[in-house]
Enzyme design. Sequence first.
Site, PDB file in Angstrom:
ATOM      1  N   CYS A  88     -74.848  39.656  32.714  1.00  0.00           N
ATOM      2  CA  CYS A  88     -75.016  38.237  33.055  1.00  0.00           C
ATOM      3  C   CYS A  88     -76.488  37.832  32.952  1.00  0.00           C
ATOM      4  CB  CYS A  88     -74.480  37.952  34.441  1.00  0.00           C
ATOM      5  SG  CYS A  88     -72.806  37.326  34.351  1.00  0.00           S
ATOM      6  N   ASN A 140     -71.819  40.198  26.209  1.00  0.00           N
ATOM      7  CA  ASN A 140     -71.844  39.214  27.280  1.00  0.00           C
ATOM      8  C   ASN A 140     -72.535  37.966  26.697  1.00  0.00           C
ATOM      9  OD1 ASN A 140     -71.919  37.909  29.879  1.00  0.00           O
ATOM     10  ND2 ASN A 140     -71.761  39.926  30.795  1.00  0.00           N
ATOM     11  N   THR A 141     -72.865  37.019  27.521  1.00  0.00           N
ATOM     12  CA  THR A 141     -73.351  35.737  26.997  1.00  0.00           C
ATOM     13  C   THR A 141     -74.836  35.789  26.611  1.00  0.00           C
ATOM     14  OG1 THR A 141     -73.709  35.052  29.263  1.00  0.00           O
ATOM     15  CG2 THR A 141     -71.654  34.349  28.239  1.00  0.00           C
ATOM     16  N   CYS A 173     -78.100  29.371 -12.165  1.00  0.00           N
ATOM     17  CA  CYS A 173     -77.401  29.742 -10.917  1.00  0.00           C
ATOM     18  C   CYS A 173     -77.719  31.181 -10.511  1.00  0.00           C
ATOM     19  CB  CYS A 173     -75.887  29.584 -11.120  1.00  0.00           C
ATOM     20  SG  CYS A 173     -74.921  30.029  -9.667  1.00  0.00           S
TER      21      CYS A 173
HETATM   22  C1  LIG Z   1     -67.768  30.452  32.781  1.00  0.00           C
HETATM   23  C2  LIG Z   1     -67.989  31.889  32.395  1.00  0.00           C
HETATM   24  C3  LIG Z   1     -68.138  32.840  33.386  1.00  0.00           C
HETATM   25  C4  LIG Z   1     -68.336  34.163  33.029  1.00  0.00           C
HETATM   26  N1  LIG Z   1     -68.426  35.105  34.015  1.00  0.00           N
HETATM   27  C5  LIG Z   1     -68.566  36.407  33.681  1.00  0.00           C
HETATM   28  C6  LIG Z   1     -68.559  37.407  34.690  1.00  0.00           C
HETATM   29  O1  LIG Z   1     -68.410  37.141  35.864  1.00  0.00           O
HETATM   30  N2  LIG Z   1     -68.717  38.690  34.297  1.00  0.00           N
HETATM   31  C7  LIG Z   1     -68.858  39.043  33.000  1.00  0.00           C
HETATM   32  O2  LIG Z   1     -68.982  40.240  32.691  1.00  0.00           O
HETATM   33  N3  LIG Z   1     -68.851  38.117  32.017  1.00  0.00           N
HETATM   34  C8  LIG Z   1     -68.697  36.822  32.339  1.00  0.00           C
HETATM   35  N4  LIG Z   1     -68.631  35.882  31.342  1.00  0.00           N
HETATM   36  C9  LIG Z   1     -68.787  36.305  29.935  1.00  0.00           C
HETATM   37  C10 LIG Z   1     -67.441  36.576  29.267  1.00  0.00           C
HETATM   38  O3  LIG Z   1     -66.749  37.631  29.884  1.00  0.00           O
HETATM   39  C11 LIG Z   1     -67.644  36.935  27.774  1.00  0.00           C
HETATM   40  O4  LIG Z   1     -68.428  38.103  27.674  1.00  0.00           O
HETATM   41  C12 LIG Z   1     -68.334  35.821  26.984  1.00  0.00           C
HETATM   42  O5  LIG Z   1     -67.874  34.574  27.419  1.00  0.00           O
HETATM   43  C13 LIG Z   1     -68.102  35.963  25.472  1.00  0.00           C
HETATM   44  O6  LIG Z   1     -66.754  35.824  25.138  1.00  0.00           O
HETATM   45  P1  LIG Z   1     -66.134  34.432  24.559  1.00  0.00           P
HETATM   46  O7  LIG Z   1     -66.974  34.031  23.403  1.00  0.00           O
HETATM   47  O8  LIG Z   1     -64.711  34.766  24.207  1.00  0.00           O
HETATM   48  O9  LIG Z   1     -66.213  33.447  25.661  1.00  0.00           O
HETATM   49  C14 LIG Z   1     -68.415  34.544  31.670  1.00  0.00           C
HETATM   50  C15 LIG Z   1     -68.259  33.572  30.696  1.00  0.00           C
HETATM   51  C16 LIG Z   1     -68.035  32.257  31.034  1.00  0.00           C
HETATM   52  C17 LIG Z   1     -67.837  31.223  29.975  1.00  0.00           C
END
Ligand SMILES: Cc1cc2nc3c(=O)[nH]c(=O)nc-3n(C[C@H](O)[C@H](O)[C@H](O)COP(=O)(O)O)c2cc1C
Length: 434
Positions: A139, A204-205, A380
């Site tokens: 996270c 993860n994000t 090209c």
């Molecule tokens: C609103 C939201 C909350 C999230 N909370 C968590 C979390 O608590 N723990 C975690 O490991 N990843 C969390 N994620 C990340 C997702 O598990 C995932 O890794 C990420 O969204 C990429 O996948 P996607 O493109 O399918 O959304 C969260 C994502 C979103 C959008």
Amino acid sequence: MADLTTDFIGIKTPNPFWLASAPPTDKEYNVRRAFEAGWGGVVWKTLGSEGPPVVNVNGPRYGAIYGADRRLLGLNNIELITDRDLFTNLEEIKRVKADYPDRAIIVSIMVPCEEEAWKAILPLVEDTGADGIELNFGCPHGMSERGMGAAVGQVPEYIEMVTRWCKQYYSKPVIVKLTPNITDIRKPAAAAKAGGADAVSLINTINSITSVNLDTMSPEPSIDGKGSHGGYCGPAVKPIAMSMVSEIARDPETRGIPISGIGGVTTWRDAAEFITLGCGNVQVCTAAMTYGFKIVQEMISGLSDWMDSKGHTSIEDFKGAAVPNVTDWNQLNLNYIAKAKIDQDLCISCGRCFAACEDTSHQAIAMSENRTFSVIDAECVACNLCVNVCPVENCITMEAMAPGATDPRTGKVVQPDYANWTTHPNNPSATAAE
Ligand SMILES: Cc1cc2nc3c(=O)[nH]c(=O)nc-3n(C[C@H](O)[C@H](O)[C@H](O)COP(=O)(O)O)c2cc1C
């Protein structure tokens, strides 16, 4: 008939589609409905230590990037781990697992980077009967400032140390979820492997600010005039996730570690692509948040139909099939030559290909007085920009030149056959003997 049954690190599920740890998996009500809709498994929304739950913002948590049709392409969030009580979550996990023994429940955990904290929570999780744990080292906001999440995931030594504790105090599979907010994804993956992880999951994000309000000068989502970076996900991040997955799948140090692919999976095709790059299953968050749980049914039928059409009877049949074709740039065949071709029957004469090529590329598209567009082969270089900007699918394609033909641009004879290389400008050591 294709069999979608998946065995991921010994955890068997009816299909490879798991919900990622996030709001869709935050509570019993959601997870039961997800299983009824057909999801093969879930990673429960991340649990924290015993004590007062975290407090989320009470304003907008999400921001978005849209395509021209307002289709959601990227989602940004500033949400924390679960804000529900630990013991309520644990009881719910136990109940749901008992009722759905054929589905996977993985418990995502994020507690401080101290042995005692992990030692305390792991037996509680073990007692739920869940199939495994996922360590949330990813996270990028809120928790990382408190020394958790990405703050651990960015330090390979910490990853290895915490993974070891988990293997010591927990008997079932341990998945390490990786943060993409790092320069070289192979390092944390290698650390997870060294610590004894059964698998890695990624991504993860990604740290992000999706927009700035030009009236208030606040980043959005804005909480009382201030914003904070959040985590980016959804279709826009899939290319980044797939590149990172492929790095882990082909690096000698990490090769072979099971991978759960995450990031932008929206269709069966996305899932198939992740699997060809070495993933044993996929996790989905944004697509479920955008379209609801039943989207899994299209993923299941689509993947099954595609597997039937290709003669794949199981996921293992095509898992990792694309990995040998991911290579370093200096291994690409410079003797391969293609040219753009415009299908005049499909062309709508919009001129985008002409504008792009004429102004920014190689001046390889000609426009006649009646707005007929044609490719000038002698100019090209097959860069593909015209294909990328053309609004009509398949109107412009790249056609490989046949061996023996002469490239009008360079005057060289086309030799696309790797075996015929004697020397190669990108890879001078390659010879026909290799
Ligand atoms: C609103 C939201 C909350 C999230 N909370 C968590 C979390 O608590 N723990 C975690 O490991 N990843 C969390 N994620 C990340 C997702 O598990 C995932 O890794 C990420 O969204 C990429 O996948 P996607 O493109 O399918 O959304 C969260 C994502 C979103 C959008």
